[in-house]
Every structure is written in structure tokens, then in C-alpha cells.
Design a protein around this motif. Structure first.
Motif, PDB file in Angstrom:
ATOM      1  N   MET A 142       0.850  -1.187   0.000  1.00 25.32           N
ATOM      2  CA  MET A 142       0.000   0.000   0.000  1.00 25.32           C
ATOM      3  C   MET A 142       0.892   1.245   0.000  1.00 25.32           C
ATOM      4  SD  MET A 142      -2.954   0.894   2.676  1.00 25.32           S
ATOM      5  CE  MET A 142      -2.936   2.476   3.417  1.00 25.32           C
ATOM      6  N   SER A 143       0.669   2.101  -0.932  1.00 24.47           N
ATOM      7  CA  SER A 143       1.431   3.345  -1.036  1.00 24.47           C
ATOM      8  C   SER A 143       0.774   4.431  -0.195  1.00 24.47           C
ATOM      9  CB  SER A 143       1.496   3.721  -2.508  1.00 24.47           C
ATOM     10  OG  SER A 143       1.338   5.074  -2.700  1.00 24.47           O
ATOM     11  N   ARG A 144       1.606   5.296   0.382  1.00 27.06           N
ATOM     12  CA  ARG A 144       1.092   6.405   1.202  1.00 27.06           C
ATOM     13  C   ARG A 144       1.458   7.718   0.540  1.00 27.06           C
ATOM     14  NH1 ARG A 144       2.697   4.052   7.005  1.00 27.06           N
ATOM     15  NH2 ARG A 144       0.993   2.599   7.158  1.00 27.06           N
ATOM     16  N   ASN A 145       0.544   8.645   0.599  1.00 22.65           N
ATOM     17  CA  ASN A 145       0.752   9.969   0.035  1.00 22.65           C
ATOM     18  C   ASN A 145       1.106  10.981   1.120  1.00 22.65           C
ATOM     19  OD1 ASN A 145       0.258   9.220  -2.641  1.00 22.65           O
ATOM     20  ND2 ASN A 145      -1.943   9.255  -2.257  1.00 22.65           N
ATOM     21  N   TYR A 146       1.738  10.512   2.187  1.00 26.72           N
ATOM     22  CA  TYR A 146       2.171  11.399   3.267  1.00 26.72           C
ATOM     23  C   TYR A 146       3.358  10.785   3.976  1.00 26.72           C
ATOM     24  CZ  TYR A 146      -0.262   8.156   6.370  1.00 26.72           C
ATOM     25  OH  TYR A 146      -0.669   7.033   7.046  1.00 26.72           O
ATOM     26  N   TYR A 147       4.030  11.634   4.745  1.00 24.68           N
ATOM     27  CA  TYR A 147       5.153  11.174   5.555  1.00 24.68           C
ATOM     28  C   TYR A 147       4.971  11.776   6.943  1.00 24.68           C
ATOM     29  CZ  TYR A 147       9.812  10.703   7.491  1.00 24.68           C
ATOM     30  OH  TYR A 147      10.863  10.410   8.309  1.00 24.68           O
ATOM     31  N   LEU A 148       4.831  10.963   7.939  1.00 25.71           N
ATOM     32  CA  LEU A 148       4.657  11.398   9.319  1.00 25.71           C
ATOM     33  C   LEU A 148       6.010  11.425  10.010  1.00 25.71           C
ATOM     34  CD1 LEU A 148       2.824  12.115  11.712  1.00 25.71           C
ATOM     35  CD2 LEU A 148       2.563   9.656  12.116  1.00 25.71           C
ATOM     36  N   GLN A 149       6.437  12.589  10.473  1.00 25.54           N
ATOM     37  CA  GLN A 149       7.736  12.725  11.137  1.00 25.54           C
ATOM     38  C   GLN A 149       7.549  12.546  12.644  1.00 25.54           C
ATOM     39  OE1 GLN A 149      10.828  12.364  11.919  1.00 25.54           O
ATOM     40  NE2 GLN A 149      11.502  13.649  10.220  1.00 25.54           N
ATOM     41  N   LYS A 150       8.061  11.462  13.173  1.00 21.18           N
ATOM     42  CA  LYS A 150       7.975  11.205  14.609  1.00 21.18           C
ATOM     43  C   LYS A 150       9.328  11.316  15.295  1.00 21.18           C
ATOM     44  CE  LYS A 150       3.929   8.227  14.637  1.00 21.18           C
ATOM     45  NZ  LYS A 150       3.370   6.972  15.175  1.00 21.18           N
ATOM     46  N   SER A 151      10.389  11.360  14.499  1.00 24.51           N
ATOM     47  CA  SER A 151      11.739  11.384  15.059  1.00 24.51           C
ATOM     48  C   SER A 151      12.590  12.454  14.365  1.00 24.51           C
ATOM     49  CB  SER A 151      12.406  10.019  14.907  1.00 24.51           C
ATOM     50  OG  SER A 151      11.675   9.023  15.559  1.00 24.51           O
ATOM     51  N   PRO A 152      12.343  13.734  14.662  1.00 20.97           N
ATOM     52  CA  PRO A 152      13.162  14.767  14.031  1.00 20.97           C
ATOM     53  C   PRO A 152      14.626  14.625  14.437  1.00 20.97           C
ATOM     54  CG  PRO A 152      11.921  15.701  15.846  1.00 20.97           C
ATOM     55  CD  PRO A 152      11.432  14.295  15.659  1.00 20.97           C
ATOM     56  N   PHE A 153      15.502  15.168  13.599  1.00 15.56           N
ATOM     57  CA  PHE A 153      16.925  15.166  13.899  1.00 15.56           C
ATOM     58  C   PHE A 153      17.206  16.256  14.927  1.00 15.56           C
ATOM     59  CE2 PHE A 153      21.244  16.781  13.077  1.00 15.56           C
ATOM     60  CZ  PHE A 153      21.970  15.631  13.329  1.00 15.56           C
ATOM     61  N   VAL A 168      12.112  18.572   8.799  1.00 14.71           N
ATOM     62  CA  VAL A 168      12.309  18.396   7.369  1.00 14.71           C
ATOM     63  C   VAL A 168      13.583  19.148   7.014  1.00 14.71           C
ATOM     64  CG1 VAL A 168      11.399  18.929   5.066  1.00 14.71           C
ATOM     65  CG2 VAL A 168       9.820  18.283   6.898  1.00 14.71           C
ATOM     66  N   GLY A 169      14.434  18.551   6.208  1.00 17.26           N
ATOM     67  CA  GLY A 169      15.637  19.262   5.788  1.00 17.26           C
ATOM     68  C   GLY A 169      16.775  18.320   5.472  1.00 17.26           C
ATOM     69  N   LYS A 170      17.916  18.921   5.228  1.00 19.42           N
ATOM     70  CA  LYS A 170      19.088  18.155   4.788  1.00 19.42           C
ATOM     71  C   LYS A 170      19.508  17.097   5.800  1.00 19.42           C
ATOM     72  CE  LYS A 170      21.986  20.220   2.031  1.00 19.42           C
ATOM     73  NZ  LYS A 170      22.986  21.069   1.416  1.00 19.42           N
ATOM     74  N   ALA A 171      19.527  17.443   7.085  1.00 18.60           N
ATOM     75  CA  ALA A 171      19.993  16.495   8.104  1.00 18.60           C
ATOM     76  C   ALA A 171      18.975  15.390   8.368  1.00 18.60           C
ATOM     77  CB  ALA A 171      20.308  17.223   9.408  1.00 18.60           C
ATOM     78  N   THR A 172      17.693  15.680   8.199  1.00 17.91           N
ATOM     79  CA  THR A 172      16.647  14.712   8.529  1.00 17.91           C
ATOM     80  C   THR A 172      16.330  13.764   7.385  1.00 17.91           C
ATOM     81  OG1 THR A 172      15.658  16.321  10.014  1.00 17.91           O
ATOM     82  CG2 THR A 172      14.273  14.488   9.378  1.00 17.91           C
ATOM     83  N   ASP A 173      16.020  14.332   6.229  1.00 14.26           N
ATOM     84  CA  ASP A 173      15.578  13.489   5.117  1.00 14.26           C
ATOM     85  C   ASP A 173      16.271  13.812   3.793  1.00 14.26           C
ATOM     86  OD1 ASP A 173      14.378  15.888   4.457  1.00 14.26           O
ATOM     87  OD2 ASP A 173      12.322  15.130   4.508  1.00 14.26           O
ATOM     88  N   GLY A 174      17.333  14.625   3.854  1.00 13.09           N
ATOM     89  CA  GLY A 174      18.080  14.951   2.657  1.00 13.09           C
ATOM     90  C   GLY A 174      17.449  16.016   1.783  1.00 13.09           C
ATOM     91  N   ASN A 175      16.337  16.586   2.221  1.00  9.78           N
ATOM     92  CA  ASN A 175      15.636  17.603   1.439  1.00  9.78           C
ATOM     93  C   ASN A 175      16.481  18.875   1.397  1.00  9.78           C
ATOM     94  OD1 ASN A 175      13.888  19.635   0.498  1.00  9.78           O
ATOM     95  ND2 ASN A 175      12.102  18.655   1.428  1.00  9.78           N
ATOM     96  N   ASP A 176      16.883  19.308   0.212  1.00 10.05           N
ATOM     97  CA  ASP A 176      17.671  20.532   0.124  1.00 10.05           C
ATOM     98  C   ASP A 176      16.855  21.723  -0.375  1.00 10.05           C
ATOM     99  OD1 ASP A 176      17.402  19.786  -2.519  1.00 10.05           O
ATOM    100  OD2 ASP A 176      19.537  19.880  -2.977  1.00 10.05           O
TER     101      ASP A 176
END
Length: 121
Positions: free
Chosen positions: A1-12, A26-34
Motif C-alpha cells: 500500500m502506497s502512502r501519500n504522506y510522511y509522518l515525522q515522529k523522530s526529528p533530527f 524536514v531538511g538536509k539532516a533529517t531526510d536529505g531535502n535541500d
């Protein structure tokens, strides 16, 4: 089952040496998002960081307390419930000279990185 969301429970949790709490959701250190970073922060009383001229826009929303912002020679005191956008390539200095912690949320586009912050030495 694919999900159209991401739940962040463990921030960096960013390690600091100035007692400032930084939890990047959300960001470079957490999920690589630049492209975008979102962080929950708590600046202790008396906290200050060097002025910076970043390569990113930064939005700040104060949740509790107050935060001092000096930008283009203007001193702004942000109170709980207020927000500010600092445009990239603008020199800004953030601090909390007050006697209570300042809790806030910061959003940067593109994502925050120390290399792109260009903090003064």
C-alpha cells in the motif's frame, strides 16, 4: 500500500554548544531535502548567534516568548503569535536577550545549511 504522506515522529536533534534546542523535522539532516527545512527551536535566555547573510529565505514564527531580530539596521522584537520573513542575501542577527526561553518554528527555502548561512566569525 502506497502512502501519500510522511509522518515525522523522530526529528533530527541538532547538537549545539549554546544550549539552544533545534529539532529539524524536514531538511538536509533529517531526510536529505535541500529545497526546504522546517525546525522547531527553543532559544534559552541570553542566547545569541553571529550575524549571517544567508543564501536562503527564512521564515520565523514565534510560539512562546520573544525573539530579537536586527535586520538592515532595524531592531524588531517578535512576540508570540508573530512572524517574519528575512529574504536571502540580507544580513540578520538573531538573539534572545530576554529572561525567558523563546520557542519558535523556522522554515528555510532552500533548506538551511551552515555553509549557506554565511555566519560572521
Amino acid at each position: 500500500m502506497s502512502r501519500n504522506y510522511y509522518l515525522q515522529k523522530s526529528p533530527f536533534i541538532v547538537p549545539t554548544d549554546d544550549d539552544k534546542y533545534i529539532a529539524e523535522h524536514v531538511g538536509k539532516a533529517t531526510d536529505g531535502n535541500d529545497k526546504l527545512s522546517i525546525a522547531h527551536m527553543v532559544a534559552p535566555p541570553g542566547w545569541s548567534e553571529p550575524a549571517q547573510t544567508p543564501e536562503f529565505d527564512e521564515y520565523t514564527l514565534v510560539v512562546k516568548g520573544r525573539k530579537k531580530v536586527v535586520v538592515d539596521g532595524d531592531t524588531i522584537i517578535l512576540n508570540a503569535g508573530e512572524s517574519i520573513k528575512i529574504c536571502r542575501s540580507t544580513t540578520v542577527h538573531y538573539s534572545n536577550p530576554f529572561g525567558e526561553p523563546c520557542e519558535y518554528v523556522s522554515v528555510c527555502t532552500p533548506a538551511f545549511s551552515l555553509e549557506k548561512a554565511h555566519r560572521e566569525v
